[in-house]
Design an enzyme around this catalytic site. Structure first.
Site, PDB file in Angstrom:
ATOM      1  N   LYS A 285       0.811  -1.219   0.000  1.00 31.00           N
ATOM      2  CA  LYS A 285       0.000   0.000   0.000  1.00 31.00           C
ATOM      3  C   LYS A 285       0.851   1.278   0.000  1.00 31.00           C
ATOM      4  O   LYS A 285       0.433   2.303  -0.524  1.00 31.00           O
ATOM      5  CB  LYS A 285      -0.938   0.026   1.210  1.00 31.00           C
ATOM      6  CG  LYS A 285      -2.120  -0.922   1.063  1.00 31.00           C
ATOM      7  CD  LYS A 285      -3.089  -0.763   2.225  1.00 31.00           C
ATOM      8  CE  LYS A 285      -4.248  -1.717   2.084  1.00 31.00           C
ATOM      9  NZ  LYS A 285      -5.244  -1.596   3.159  1.00 31.00           N
ATOM     10  N   ASP A 321     -10.013   3.064   1.890  1.00 30.06           N
ATOM     11  CA  ASP A 321     -10.090   2.581   3.279  1.00 30.06           C
ATOM     12  C   ASP A 321     -10.580   3.703   4.201  1.00 30.06           C
ATOM     13  O   ASP A 321     -11.340   3.459   5.148  1.00 30.06           O
ATOM     14  CB  ASP A 321      -8.702   2.152   3.783  1.00 30.06           C
ATOM     15  CG  ASP A 321      -8.298   0.774   3.259  1.00 30.06           C
ATOM     16  OD1 ASP A 321      -9.183   0.012   2.856  1.00 30.06           O
ATOM     17  OD2 ASP A 321      -7.076   0.495   3.256  1.00 30.06           O
ATOM     18  N   GLY A 451     -15.672  -4.776  11.368  1.00 30.64           N
ATOM     19  CA  GLY A 451     -14.760  -4.465  10.261  1.00 30.64           C
ATOM     20  C   GLY A 451     -15.340  -4.776   8.892  1.00 30.64           C
ATOM     21  O   GLY A 451     -14.956  -4.164   7.893  1.00 30.64           O
TER      22      GLY A 451
HETATM   23  P1  NAP Z   1       0.028  -2.454   9.259  1.00 29.54           P
HETATM   24  O1  NAP Z   1       0.346  -1.320   8.337  1.00 29.54           O
HETATM   25  O2  NAP Z   1       0.907  -3.646   9.278  1.00 29.54           O
HETATM   26  O3  NAP Z   1      -0.066  -1.848  10.748  1.00 29.54           O
HETATM   27  C1  NAP Z   1      -0.345  -2.681  11.853  1.00 29.54           C
HETATM   28  C2  NAP Z   1      -0.362  -1.857  13.112  1.00 29.54           C
HETATM   29  O4  NAP Z   1      -0.791  -2.710  14.149  1.00 29.54           O
HETATM   30  C3  NAP Z   1       0.989  -1.295  13.517  1.00 29.54           C
HETATM   31  O5  NAP Z   1       0.805  -0.034  14.065  1.00 29.54           O
HETATM   32  C4  NAP Z   1       1.484  -2.298  14.556  1.00 29.54           C
HETATM   33  O6  NAP Z   1       2.247  -1.726  15.580  1.00 29.54           O
HETATM   34  C5  NAP Z   1       0.189  -2.726  15.199  1.00 29.54           C
HETATM   35  N1  NAP Z   1       0.316  -4.065  15.752  1.00 29.54           N
HETATM   36  C6  NAP Z   1       0.570  -5.193  15.064  1.00 29.54           C
HETATM   37  N2  NAP Z   1       0.597  -6.239  15.901  1.00 29.54           N
HETATM   38  C7  NAP Z   1       0.366  -5.756  17.141  1.00 29.54           C
HETATM   39  C8  NAP Z   1       0.281  -6.349  18.417  1.00 29.54           C
HETATM   40  N3  NAP Z   1       0.424  -7.661  18.585  1.00 29.54           N
HETATM   41  N4  NAP Z   1       0.023  -5.559  19.482  1.00 29.54           N
HETATM   42  C9  NAP Z   1      -0.126  -4.224  19.325  1.00 29.54           C
HETATM   43  N5  NAP Z   1      -0.045  -3.605  18.136  1.00 29.54           N
HETATM   44  C10 NAP Z   1       0.181  -4.361  17.045  1.00 29.54           C
HETATM   45  O7  NAP Z   1      -1.446  -3.014   8.956  1.00 29.54           O
HETATM   46  P2  NAP Z   1      -2.714  -2.213   8.398  1.00 29.54           P
HETATM   47  O8  NAP Z   1      -2.742  -2.308   6.910  1.00 29.54           O
HETATM   48  O9  NAP Z   1      -2.768  -0.876   9.014  1.00 29.54           O
HETATM   49  O10 NAP Z   1      -3.905  -3.132   8.924  1.00 29.54           O
HETATM   50  C11 NAP Z   1      -4.230  -3.181  10.298  1.00 29.54           C
HETATM   51  C12 NAP Z   1      -5.466  -4.034  10.506  1.00 29.54           C
HETATM   52  O11 NAP Z   1      -6.573  -3.460   9.828  1.00 29.54           O
HETATM   53  C13 NAP Z   1      -5.326  -5.440   9.931  1.00 29.54           C
HETATM   54  O12 NAP Z   1      -5.909  -6.357  10.812  1.00 29.54           O
HETATM   55  C14 NAP Z   1      -6.118  -5.399   8.652  1.00 29.54           C
HETATM   56  O13 NAP Z   1      -6.657  -6.660   8.304  1.00 29.54           O
HETATM   57  C15 NAP Z   1      -7.213  -4.420   9.015  1.00 29.54           C
HETATM   58  N6  NAP Z   1      -7.782  -3.772   7.839  1.00 29.54           N
HETATM   59  C16 NAP Z   1      -9.104  -3.938   7.619  1.00 29.54           C
HETATM   60  C17 NAP Z   1      -9.705  -3.348   6.525  1.00 29.54           C
HETATM   61  C18 NAP Z   1     -11.165  -3.530   6.311  1.00 29.54           C
HETATM   62  O14 NAP Z   1     -11.639  -3.268   5.200  1.00 29.54           O
HETATM   63  N7  NAP Z   1     -11.920  -3.914   7.329  1.00 29.54           N
HETATM   64  C19 NAP Z   1      -8.944  -2.582   5.623  1.00 29.54           C
HETATM   65  C20 NAP Z   1      -7.576  -2.412   5.887  1.00 29.54           C
HETATM   66  C21 NAP Z   1      -6.993  -3.020   7.010  1.00 29.54           C
HETATM   67  P3  NAP Z   1       3.837  -1.435  15.435  1.00 29.54           P
HETATM   68  O15 NAP Z   1       3.925  -0.101  14.750  1.00 29.54           O
HETATM   69  O16 NAP Z   1       4.295  -1.450  16.809  1.00 29.54           O
HETATM   70  O17 NAP Z   1       4.383  -2.570  14.600  1.00 29.54           O
END
Ligand code: NAP
Length: 484
Positions: A285, A321, A451
């Site tokens: 992304k 998003d 979600g």
């Molecule tokens: P990302 O860029 O990888 O960011 C993940 C974030 O979560 C980071 O800030 C990370 O913290 C934090 N994190 C990961 N594991 C963690 C843990 N065990 N404890 C605490 N914090 C944690 O991912 P993203 O694209 O933003 O997506 C995040 C979530 O949103 C995913 O589950 C994804 O499936 C969901 N999502 C849903 C939709 C939808 O349409 N519903 C769309 C997009 C995303 P650090 O900075 O410390 O690593």
């Protein structure tokens, strides 16, 4: 034309596969190297469709380990008992190959080449060798390492189209799925599909029913606009089960494929010009941005793109998003003037924080890695908080934008239940549909936003960008249910 590979492994299984797949198949390929002790005459007699007899040796990616003479004999038997085609290898003995070609008025001949990988390969030279054999159909199969390798298959088909030579080109493996779906766009004669049950003949083969009913590959033509999802992995992406039925519903000539991509620059160089648009998912992304000609204001501020439109060769990036999440939250409660706490500092968190602020909310962000939260807050002009310091009185709405609570780790929650009483609680995680966070929120009398609602909204916006048509949330919910 959809050719279903009949693989048994028992004779009984093979006959059952023909019965189950007859509705979806135009032809059956009898994999004599995979079916155990095949009764060739019985298989051909029982086939309700024309047949191809194939007996691939191990050196060509097949399972036949016996003597070459025995293998040729099986193909000859198939020919005598009325197989419509025999599939023989370009690299078999030239004398034997010519023998099959000489008798092609009795049984047509497919001359094929199987490569263990896409590199290094000189497609024009290979095509010249195959077409010079005098075959009725030339066939190339290779293992694709990345979705960009589909381009080899399309280039091969392009050469054959120029010469009016019937041709098949298959990029095997998950990365080559597009070659199996889009063959007609590039002039391919046929595609090979898996039977409804039993083993598939090659990695990445799509069941015939799915090819017909989901991808409608039999009606793809040179004018079909191609879309898809670019990410890694994309195996479990639900997009194909949403966008493809929508194209059908709106009577549009479009198809949506999965493109598993590790090498984004390679994909952009070789495949982007064939597409009309695509969705971008983890982990590309942010990296996609440098390949685009223009970003809209939201994507620029967020620094992440989940939707690319291609118009007149120009690539435009946007982010659905952000409105997707906020429309979901605002279906329960307007955010203007409210205090929104965003958990996480990745792509989704940036999108939610940006859009919540744009809609008039007071946004704070808590993240495990403080430096990342700090960067987000600096870029978007919002406030950083430490999760341990959050009190019930410090926010009205909480949005989880971390994967915490996602299956298989669905016993976890990103914020303690005691903070949730009376709040609005949104969880970007949609697998499971109701996470532990949402369960605890509900029992604390909070209003919850799953979600899936964000997923549906962002997909509606994407489809509208791709086609100008707006599907209803009800339609999307039904499609999502079927996809699950
Ligand atoms: P990302 O860029 O990888 O960011 C993940 C974030 O979560 C980071 O800030 C990370 O913290 C934090 N994190 C990961 N594991 C963690 C843990 N065990 N404890 C605490 N914090 C944690 O991912 P993203 O694209 O933003 O997506 C995040 C979530 O949103 C995913 O589950 C994804 O499936 C969901 N999502 C849903 C939709 C939808 O349409 N519903 C769309 C997009 C995303 P650090 O900075 O410390 O690593």
């Amino acid at each position: 034309m959809i050719i279903v590979s009949i693989t048994g492994p028992s004779m009984q299984d093979a006959l059952a596969q023909m019965r189950q797949s007859r509705r979806y198949a135009d032809m059956f390929e009898l994999r004599l190297d995979v079916i155990h002790r095949p009764n060739i005459a019985a298989l051909i007699a029982a086939s309700p469709k024309p047949t191809i007899a194939t007996c691939k040796p191990v050196r060509e990616g097949g399972m036949f380990e016996g003597a070459e003479r025995e293998r040729i004999e099986m193909l000859e038997i198939a020919s005598v008992f009325g197989a419509t085609y025999v599939d023989v290898e370009l690299d078999m003995s030239p004398r034997l190959l010519q023998e099959f070609i000489r008798r092609k008025h009795e049984t047509k001949v497919i001359v094929s080449k199987h490569l263990p990988s896409a590199e290094p390969v000189n497609i024009p030279a290979l095509y010249r060798r195959l077409s010079a054999s005098g075959a009725d159909v030339v066939k190339l199969a290779f293992i694709a390492a990345d979705a960009a390798d589909n381009r080899h298959a399309f280039d091969f088909l392009g050469l054959a189209r120029r010469d009016r030579q019937k041709a098949v080109a298959v990029a095997m493996g998950d990365a080559g799925e597009a070659s199996r779906i889009l063959y007609r766009k590039f002039g391919g004669w046929a595609t090979y599909a898996a039977p409804e049950s039993g083993p598939s003949a090659a990695p990445g083969q799509i069941p015939a029913r799915q090819l017909r009913e989901v991808y409608r590959s039999h009606v793809v033509n040179r004018y079909t606009r191609v879309f898809g999802v670019v990410g890694g992995p994309v195996r479990h992406s639900k997009g194909v089960f949403i966008h493809n039925p929508l194209f059908r519903r709106f009577g549009m000539n479009g198809v949506y494929c999965r493109f598993p991509v590790a090498d984004l620059p390679g994909f952009m160089k070789r495949m982007a010009s064939l597409l009309s648009g695509f969705s971008v998912t983890i982990p590309h992304k942010e990296a996609i941005v440098r390949h685009l000609h223009r970003l809209d204001a939201a994507a620029r501020a967020i620094g992440a793109v989940n939707t690319v439109l291609i118009r007149n060769g120009r690539l435009l990036g946007t982010n659905t998003d952000a409105p997707g999440a906020l429309d979901a939250i605002e279906s329960v409660c307007r955010v203007a003037g409210k205090r929104v706490l965003v958990l996480g500092a990745g792509g989704a968190a940036r999108a939610i924080a940006y859009e919540a602020k744009r809609r008039g909310a007071k946004v704070s962000v808590a993240n495990r890695t403080l430096s990342r939260a700090r960067a987000l807050c600096r870029d978007l002009g919002v406030v950083m908080v430490k999760l341990g310091r959050v009190t019930p009185g410090s926010f009205d709405i909480v949005a989880n934008a971390t994967p915490v609570g996602m299956a298989p780790n669905d016993g976890h929650t990103p914020i303690p239940k005691r903070l949730l009483k009376g709040k609005v609680v949104f969880d970007a995680v949609y697998n499971p549909p109701i996470t532990r966070l949402l369960r605890e929120a509900r029992s604390a009398n909070a209003r919850i936003v799953p979600g899936a609602e964000m997923y549906i909204n962002q997909a509606i916006l994407q489809f509208k960008l791709y086609t100008g048509k707006t599907p209803s949330p009800g339609t999307m919910r039904k499609l999502l249910e079927v996809a699950e």
